[in-house]
Design a protein around this motif. Structure first.
Motif, PDB file in Angstrom:
ATOM      1  N   SER A  22      -1.656  -5.783  -1.820  1.00 50.53           N
ATOM      2  CA  SER A  22      -0.157  -4.860  -2.399  1.00 50.53           C
ATOM      3  C   SER A  22      -0.492  -4.015  -1.349  1.00 50.53           C
ATOM      4  CB  SER A  22      -0.410  -4.982  -4.112  1.00 50.53           C
ATOM      5  OG  SER A  22      -2.332  -3.812  -4.026  1.00 50.53           O
TER       6      SER A  22
ATOM      7  N   TRP B  75       1.702   0.301  -1.336  1.00 49.64           N
ATOM      8  CA  TRP B  75       2.490   1.501  -1.582  1.00 49.64           C
ATOM      9  C   TRP B  75       3.370   1.965  -0.299  1.00 49.64           C
ATOM     10  CZ3 TRP B  75       1.998   3.392  -5.985  1.00 49.64           C
ATOM     11  CH2 TRP B  75       1.211   2.802  -7.281  1.00 49.64           C
TER      12      TRP B  75
ATOM     13  N   HIS C 218      -3.803 -12.674  -2.687  1.00 51.77           N
ATOM     14  CA  HIS C 218      -2.649 -11.119  -3.962  1.00 51.77           C
ATOM     15  C   HIS C 218      -2.940 -10.672  -2.815  1.00 51.77           C
ATOM     16  CE1 HIS C 218      -0.329  -9.770  -6.629  1.00 51.77           C
ATOM     17  NE2 HIS C 218      -0.736  -8.210  -6.730  1.00 51.77           N
TER      18      HIS C 218
ATOM     19  N   ARG D 223       4.229   0.928  -5.499  1.00 50.78           N
ATOM     20  CA  ARG D 223       3.407  -0.181  -5.112  1.00 50.78           C
ATOM     21  C   ARG D 223       4.652  -1.776  -5.237  1.00 50.78           C
ATOM     22  NH1 ARG D 223      -1.294  -2.175  -8.587  1.00 50.78           N
ATOM     23  NH2 ARG D 223       0.103  -3.613  -9.608  1.00 50.78           N
ATOM     24  N   TRP D 224       4.410  -2.445  -3.921  1.00 47.96           N
ATOM     25  CA  TRP D 224       4.713  -3.394  -3.334  1.00 47.96           C
ATOM     26  C   TRP D 224       3.591  -4.691  -3.621  1.00 47.96           C
ATOM     27  CZ3 TRP D 224      10.335  -5.000  -2.135  1.00 47.96           C
ATOM     28  CH2 TRP D 224      10.306  -5.888  -1.701  1.00 47.96           C
ATOM     29  N   ASP D 225       3.801  -5.669  -4.041  1.00 50.35           N
ATOM     30  CA  ASP D 225       2.676  -6.895  -4.765  1.00 50.35           C
ATOM     31  C   ASP D 225       3.785  -8.388  -3.769  1.00 50.35           C
ATOM     32  OD1 ASP D 225       0.643  -5.789  -6.307  1.00 50.35           O
ATOM     33  OD2 ASP D 225       2.048  -5.021  -6.979  1.00 50.35           O
TER      34      ASP D 225
END
Length: 248
Positions: free
Chosen positions: A223, A225, A221, A166-168
């Motif tokens: 996010s 994957w 925010h 995952r990238w946030d």
């Protein structure tokens, strides 16, 4: 003295031939083990290949030495090793520690060659796992040699342990409170269409800060994957931000 040397010359030559035969046999056995384990638990094959190869070479040395020096007794060697083992243990404590840690790493396989790992300030792709140290290639093209004891006793992050990561990140967006639902829907739709984003789990956009009363800038925010390798994540990050920028 010359006569004694000439008398021992045949046994010396035979000892050399026997040792070379054992050495060649160790190489052959090691290659067979590596070939048999090439497609399944390769690291375990490396462990067995090295241990078996070393054992064959040691056996060859003992047999060759007994040919060259018939008066040699294995018990004498055991006594010498027993006396010197303590001193050797203290002198080579770090080497032995790294060696044992390397064997355990090769046996348990917490990571493999090709995995991307991070230890403290070092991060990169594993190039080689040896019994003494592990070599990684950093993302900017540097080679780092890490003692196996450090890898065994410290926490190691394995970035490629799973098929997705995952990238946030956070966005500061200028909008009104009435448009929040529409804004989040457009952001999620843009992320979903970006190249490299995996459909499951689905991307998310969550409002985390409504800003000041006099400001219409909110923080969102987001996010998603993607595949776990570094260049794949960076490429997807670029695609996501580009898609969101075009949408907003």
């Amino acid at each position: 003295m010359a006569d004694a040397f000439l008398a021992r010359l045949p046994s010396l030559g035979l000892g050399v031939i026997v040792f070379c035969s054992f050495y060649g046999g160790s190489i052959l056995v090691s290659r067979l083990i590596l070939r048999a384990t090439a497609t399944h638990r390769r690291n375990v094959g490396v462990v067995f290949a090295r241990l078996v190869g070393a054992a064959v070479v040691l056996l060859g040395f003992l047999v060759s030495f007994s040919i060259v020096a018939p008066s040699f007794q294995a018990a004498d060697l055991i006594k010498v090793l027993g006396i010197g083992s303590v001193a050797i243990g203290f002198a080579f404590q770090n080497i032995l520690q790294n060696f044992l840690a390397g064997l355990l790493l090769l046996w348990t396989e917490p990571f493999r060659v090709g995995d991307q790992i991070r230890l403290d300030n070092f991060e990169g792709t594993v190039e080689e796992i040896e019994t003494r140290a592990t070599t990684i290639k950093t993302y900017d093209g540097k080679r780092v040699v890490i003692p196996n004891a450090d890898l065994f006793t410290h926490s190691v992050t394995i970035n490629t342990a799973f098929e997705a990561r995952r990238w946030d990140c956070q966005l500061a967006v200028k909008t009104t409170l009435r448009d929040l639902d529409s804004l989040k829907a457009r952001i999620v739709d843009a992320i979903r269409k970006a190249e490299g984003v995996l459909p499951d789990p689905a991307p998310e956009a969550l409002v985390v800060d409504l800003g000041d009363a006099d400001s219409d800038v909110i923080k969102v925010h987001i996010s998603w994957w993607t595949r776990p390798r570094q260049h794949q994540m960076l490429a997807t990050y670029d695609q996501v931000l580009t898609a969101i920028g075009k949408t907003l």
